[in-house]
Design an enzyme around this catalytic site. Structure first.
Site, PDB file in Angstrom:
ATOM      1  N   ASP A  41      44.181  83.481  36.050  1.00  0.00           N
ATOM      2  CA  ASP A  41      44.986  83.245  34.844  1.00  0.00           C
ATOM      3  C   ASP A  41      44.411  82.111  33.995  1.00  0.00           C
ATOM      4  O   ASP A  41      45.123  81.157  33.646  1.00  0.00           O
ATOM      5  CB  ASP A  41      46.433  82.927  35.211  1.00  0.00           C
ATOM      6  CG  ASP A  41      47.084  84.030  36.030  1.00  0.00           C
ATOM      7  OD1 ASP A  41      46.708  85.201  35.857  1.00  0.00           O
ATOM      8  OD2 ASP A  41      47.967  83.724  36.845  1.00  0.00           O
ATOM      9  N   GLU A 197      51.158  91.670  29.234  1.00  0.00           N
ATOM     10  CA  GLU A 197      51.630  90.374  29.719  1.00  0.00           C
ATOM     11  C   GLU A 197      50.536  89.347  29.442  1.00  0.00           C
ATOM     12  O   GLU A 197      49.460  89.662  28.942  1.00  0.00           O
ATOM     13  CB  GLU A 197      51.955  90.426  31.213  1.00  0.00           C
ATOM     14  CG  GLU A 197      50.758  90.599  32.125  1.00  0.00           C
ATOM     15  CD  GLU A 197      51.126  90.584  33.606  1.00  0.00           C
ATOM     16  OE1 GLU A 197      52.172  91.156  33.963  1.00  0.00           O
ATOM     17  OE2 GLU A 197      50.356  90.002  34.397  1.00  0.00           O
TER      18      GLU A 197
END
Length: 521
Positions: A41, A197
């Site tokens: 991430d 997302e």
């Protein structure tokens, strides 16, 4: 004979001191991944001539790792956001565990002399952290709602917004924040992308650009608009076959842009790739003009020059604080470990647990690829009967050598493999070995991420080694395990309260020749 011995010793020393992975090739180019380890991430920003990289840590503490670079290729560990996790007893391994929970994708930004980081602890409300120094101290405002994988964007005049989207829905919502970034003042659905997302927003010229991960397809999309509130038009960018599926862009001082993106890479976890980006009709194109739409395996460094640096790994435990490379599997028990009771050594005192998976104070750091060896030197003289302490891997499969204390100061070695499944953790004892009375014990763990296999060995003199239990698998799974790449782990627990302890003199990480050749995209 002497010459041969000297050459052999020199070769051994070279291997022991070799870097596990060097992205910087030393000739003005770099190769992907920039870090051959699990840094998922990614969110990267530039502040002047410095780059900062925030990455997910889940239940590990300290939480949220921030790295620093001057050229986007050579990185060092700068800080962690928080020392411990709050809000759930499971973070203390009470009433269950918090593996696969904790702190997920963050968004890092800088504005008017302050660093901001948006993060939503799993099951809790979103927090906007802020600090004048990236090394902290960090404080936070807690918003009124939970925004999944929040993407923070701040206009030059200070107006701030959060984007949020969940794969289950795909609707992208824009939250307007007040001037202190402490409250949500408005909420508006601005776009829809199936499976989206991990939104990230940047601005270039007249357009805003929003990048979204598409996990069902392991792909990355980009949307553009002249207004944050839309309308947005969307194009596919790259995917895991061509580079990765979650990331965005960062600008260079000279106006060029580079992209960063994570790629699912098997047992090692999610690794970050870096790519030049060029613009065509005001759309970003990943890769080079002669090979567009693909993250290159090798390319010119974004910023030439500069010395090779890397995140810390090996440790002689000579400082009064743990190195930034170390994390605990959950919040630790402070009274059960020390760097000061025996200076130059890390002391682990057994925590009470029924097994490896439920033990607190397991000290971990990221496994390094493509293949590496972790080695520790232990003082086992003070283990008590029932103590179970050792070294190995930690993840979907946790393979280790456990030193088991026994009455009379005797000890036994056991090679164990713990697998976490949807039905709970299961431990298999692969092999055991009696341990002759010894003051010191060396343990090592080899991990090869080209084959996703590992093995462990022990020595009583640091020179002659004995393997135990054979090879065992390395794996990554988000439904079970830790939701992280396989890690190296030091641990010490007992079924009941213990007055024993384990002292660790040093930890050394070195490179191993991988079993398979380097993959080429």
């Amino acid at each position: 004979m002497r010459l041969a011995l000297a050459v052999a010793l020199e070769l051994m020393a070279t291997v022991a001191s070799a870097q596990v992975w060097r992205s910087d090739r030393g000739d003005g180019t770099f190769r992907n991944p920039v870090l051959f380890a699990d840094y998922p991430d990614p969110d990267i920003i530039r502040v002047g001539s410095d780059y900062y990289f925030a990455t997910t840590t889940f239940a590990n503490t300290p939480g949220i790792t921030i790295l620093h670079s001057r050229d986007l290729v050579n990185w060092t560990l700068a800080s962690h956001l928080v020392d411990r996790l709050e809000g759930k007893p499971e973070y203390d391994l009470k009433g269950g565990n918090a593996y696969r929970h904790g702190l997920y994708a963050s968004s890092l930004r800088y504005h008017a002399g302050t660093y901001y980081l948006a993060n939503t602890p799993v099951g809790q409300k979103t927090r906007i952290w802020y600090a004048k120094d990236v090394r902290g101290p960090w404080r936070f405002h807690e918003l009124e709602r939970e925004a999944f994988d929040p993407g923070l964007f701040i206009e030059p005049d200070g107006r701030a917004y959060l984007t949020t989207a969940s794969t289950a829905d795909g609707t992208i919502t824009l939250l307007t924040l007040d001037k202190d970034l402490a409250h949500v003042t408005a909420s508006q659905k601005v776009h829809y992308i199936k499976g989206a997302e991990g939104s990230k927003i940047i601005r270039r010229g007249a357009y805003y650009y929003m990048f979204n991960a598409l996990p069902p397809r392991l792909a990355l999309s980009v949307s553009r608009s002249r207004s944050l509130f839309g309308p947005w038009e969307t194009r596919d960018q790259i995917d895991d076959k061509t580079g990765g599926h979650q990331g965005a862009l960062v600008d260079l001082p000279d106006g060029r842009w580079f992209g960063f993106v994570m790629e699912d890479s098997g047992a090692i976890g999610r690794m970050t790739n870096l790519s030049p980006v060029f613009w065509q009709d005001d759309w970003p194109v990943w890769g080079m003009r002669e090979a567009p739409g693909r993250v290159p395996r090798r390319a010119a460094k974004p910023i030439p020059g500069g010395a090779f640096t890397e995140p810390a790994t090996s440790d002689d435990f000579g400082k009064r604080t743990l190195g930034l490379q170390w994390q605990w599997n959950h919040n630790p028990e402070p009274s059960r470990w020390s760097l000061t009771e025996r200076p130059g050594w890390l002391r682990l005192k057994p925590t009470v647990a029924t097994g490896f998976w439920s033990a607190r104070n397991t000290l971990v750091q990221k496994g390094q690829g493509p293949a590496s060896r972790g080695e520790v030197k232990l003082d086992i003289r003070h283990l008590a009967a029932g103590d179970r302490c050792g070294f190995g891997t930690f993840g979907q499969f946790s393979g280790n050598i456990t030193v088991q204390g026994a009455p009379g100061g005797k000890a036994t070695l056991a090679m164990e493999v713990t697998e976490d499944t949807v039905d709970g953790a299961r431990t298999e004892v692969r092999a055991t070995a009696p341990l002759a009375k010894a003051d010191a014990l060396w343990l090592r763990t080899d991990m090869d991420f080209t084959t996703d296999l590992a093995r462990v060995a022990y020595s009583v003199d640091g020179r002659r080694w004995t393997g135990l239990g054979g090879e065992f698998p390395l794996a990554f799974a988000w439904r079970t395990g830790t939701f992280q790449g396989e890690q190296l782990a030091l641990f010490c627990y007992a079924p009941t309260e213990s007055r024993g302890w384990l002292d660790i003199d040093r930890f050394t990480l070195s490179a191993l020749p991988p079993a398979k050749p380097e993959r080429v995209r």
